[in-house]
Write a protein that holds these residues in place. Sequence first.
Motif, PDB file in Angstrom:
ATOM      1  N   ASP A 240       0.864  -1.176   0.000  1.00  0.00           N
ATOM      2  CA  ASP A 240       0.000   0.000   0.000  1.00  0.00           C
ATOM      3  C   ASP A 240       0.902   1.228   0.000  1.00  0.00           C
ATOM      4  OD1 ASP A 240      -1.436   2.312   1.393  1.00  0.00           O
ATOM      5  OD2 ASP A 240      -3.094   0.928   1.041  1.00  0.00           O
ATOM      6  N   TYR A 242       0.408   4.493   0.140  1.00  0.00           N
ATOM      7  CA  TYR A 242       0.155   5.504   1.180  1.00  0.00           C
ATOM      8  C   TYR A 242       0.723   5.051   2.520  1.00  0.00           C
ATOM      9  CZ  TYR A 242      -2.364   8.402   4.549  1.00  0.00           C
ATOM     10  OH  TYR A 242      -2.686   9.239   5.584  1.00  0.00           O
ATOM     11  N   ASP A 243       0.434   3.817   2.909  1.00  0.00           N
ATOM     12  CA  ASP A 243       0.918   3.314   4.201  1.00  0.00           C
ATOM     13  C   ASP A 243       2.446   3.273   4.245  1.00  0.00           C
ATOM     14  OD1 ASP A 243      -1.655   3.021   5.126  1.00  0.00           O
ATOM     15  OD2 ASP A 243      -1.744   0.842   4.783  1.00  0.00           O
ATOM     16  N   GLN A 246       3.779   6.801   4.601  1.00  0.00           N
ATOM     17  CA  GLN A 246       3.525   7.253   5.977  1.00  0.00           C
ATOM     18  C   GLN A 246       4.557   6.659   6.933  1.00  0.00           C
ATOM     19  OE1 GLN A 246       1.598   9.976   5.567  1.00  0.00           O
ATOM     20  NE2 GLN A 246       0.350   9.400   7.345  1.00  0.00           N
ATOM     21  N   GLY A 253       4.166  12.434   5.735  1.00  0.00           N
ATOM     22  CA  GLY A 253       3.989  12.477   4.291  1.00  0.00           C
ATOM     23  C   GLY A 253       5.241  13.003   3.619  1.00  0.00           C
ATOM     24  N   CYS A 257       5.790  15.404  -4.040  1.00  0.00           N
ATOM     25  CA  CYS A 257       5.394  14.213  -4.781  1.00  0.00           C
ATOM     26  C   CYS A 257       5.391  14.539  -6.270  1.00  0.00           C
ATOM     27  CB  CYS A 257       3.999  13.749  -4.358  1.00  0.00           C
ATOM     28  SG  CYS A 257       3.909  13.161  -2.640  1.00  0.00           S
ATOM     29  N   SER A 270      -7.005  -0.937  -6.442  1.00  0.00           N
ATOM     30  CA  SER A 270      -7.854   0.103  -5.847  1.00  0.00           C
ATOM     31  C   SER A 270      -9.100   0.332  -6.677  1.00  0.00           C
ATOM     32  CB  SER A 270      -7.066   1.409  -5.712  1.00  0.00           C
ATOM     33  OG  SER A 270      -6.819   1.963  -6.983  1.00  0.00           O
ATOM     34  N   GLN A 294      -3.332   9.705  -5.737  1.00  0.00           N
ATOM     35  CA  GLN A 294      -2.493   9.120  -4.696  1.00  0.00           C
ATOM     36  C   GLN A 294      -1.384  10.075  -4.283  1.00  0.00           C
ATOM     37  OE1 GLN A 294      -0.026   5.396  -5.426  1.00  0.00           O
ATOM     38  NE2 GLN A 294      -1.730   4.563  -4.216  1.00  0.00           N
ATOM     39  N   HIS A 297      -2.737  12.641  -1.836  1.00  0.00           N
ATOM     40  CA  HIS A 297      -2.952  12.094  -0.495  1.00  0.00           C
ATOM     41  C   HIS A 297      -1.646  11.804   0.238  1.00  0.00           C
ATOM     42  CE1 HIS A 297      -7.256  11.871  -0.415  1.00  0.00           C
ATOM     43  NE2 HIS A 297      -7.327  11.162  -1.514  1.00  0.00           N
ATOM     44  N   CYS A 298      -0.579  11.491  -0.511  1.00  0.00           N
ATOM     45  CA  CYS A 298       0.690  11.123   0.128  1.00  0.00           C
ATOM     46  C   CYS A 298       1.579  12.320   0.429  1.00  0.00           C
ATOM     47  CB  CYS A 298       1.455  10.157  -0.775  1.00  0.00           C
ATOM     48  SG  CYS A 298       0.709   8.507  -0.897  1.00  0.00           S
ATOM     49  N   CYS A 299       1.201  13.500  -0.043  1.00  0.00           N
ATOM     50  CA  CYS A 299       2.018  14.690   0.166  1.00  0.00           C
ATOM     51  C   CYS A 299       1.727  15.304   1.534  1.00  0.00           C
ATOM     52  CB  CYS A 299       1.711  15.705  -0.937  1.00  0.00           C
ATOM     53  SG  CYS A 299       2.886  17.059  -1.054  1.00  0.00           S
ATOM     54  N   SER A 322      -8.652  17.795  -0.270  1.00  0.00           N
ATOM     55  CA  SER A 322      -7.399  17.487   0.411  1.00  0.00           C
ATOM     56  C   SER A 322      -6.340  18.528   0.078  1.00  0.00           C
ATOM     57  CB  SER A 322      -6.906  16.095  -0.011  1.00  0.00           C
ATOM     58  OG  SER A 322      -5.634  15.824   0.521  1.00  0.00           O
TER      59      SER A 322
END
Length: 389
Positions: A240, A242-243, A246, A253, A257, A270, A294, A297-299, A322
Amino acid sequence: MKALTWHGKNDIRCENVPDPKIQHGRDAIIKVTACAICGSDLHLMDGVMPSMQSGDVLGHETMGEVVEVGSENTKLKVGDRVVVPFTISCGECFFCQRGFYSGCERSNPNAKMAEKMWGHSPAGLFGYSHMLGGYAGGQAEYLRIPYADVGPIKVPDGLTDEQVLFLSDIFPTGFMAADFCNLKGGETVAVWGCGPVGQMAIKSAFLLGAERVIAIDTVPERMELARQSGAIVINFMDDDVYDKIQDLTNGRGADACIDAVGTEAAATASLDSMIDRVKVATFMGTDRPHVLRQAIHCCRNFGTVSIVGVYGGLLDKIPMGSAINRGLTMRMAQTPVQQYLPQLLGRIQQGEIDPSFVITHRATLDEGPELYKTFRDKKDGCIKVVMRP
């Protein structure tokens, strides 16, 4: 002359076409000594880009030797060895004067066509649809260069074709991706896509001061090349993303990105990725922007999302809530190549980087159609194809 031509989706041919001729005093003609297949050329092969016509000559990563010069061109002379930016720019308009060469107001003769789709027209591009000028591309034995007193950069003695060819596109594009991240030193940068542009973005992020680069892909050869450049690699089919990001950033984050994938993101497990593919397949959508969602969300809060992967149309379900609520900066462009050329040529001359590290396949134009398929299907460890007409 021989050239690679487009005849419809999945139909690339090597065939004889008329030799180019000087059409304006600022033109030049080069004998092509090296050219490459770019990831964005695959969008043409896949039928994603509108306004292609049967017989169009492909290619926008090109270099060669000047064999003819227009009467108004005092910059070049016969015998000069040059690399040609993929963006065609006049050097005189509002945007060119400000260094935004890929926004040139004069170089797209079909600007009205682009305006209907995007509101305003960017610069004309070599070998990339009639909406962007209808210019013949450089996967050919010869190439006509409009505004040749602005675009091409002369190659110093002592540098090989393979060292400088990618100044035409992928090196400036990858460098711009990292430059957009506003790196001060010590940052963590995540890069989606370890194709040629992603590889250049990884190298460039380190050059500009990033402490860590996280590279996301699933193709073994591409991931290994990213590791060799010093990146931490995530296989998006096994983990994953994102995980993992993290965990690597203690929950904060990534500082920046980079989306080096664009419209044709690979399918994942997904739900949004699967919906993207269904929409595009049923003509209910134009692009598959799973990677961009993605990356947002990851930034980290107040981080930067840098977009250099090509998108063509309207993107669904981008998480703007977001981005807005967390203060993200989003930067994107077709690369104003001419702006970056002097400093990047200098970095090559100084030995800071040798862009030829991405080359895996060398070929002739006759082998080009088959290598388009090899590159697209990621077979035979193919990362970058260079052809010598």
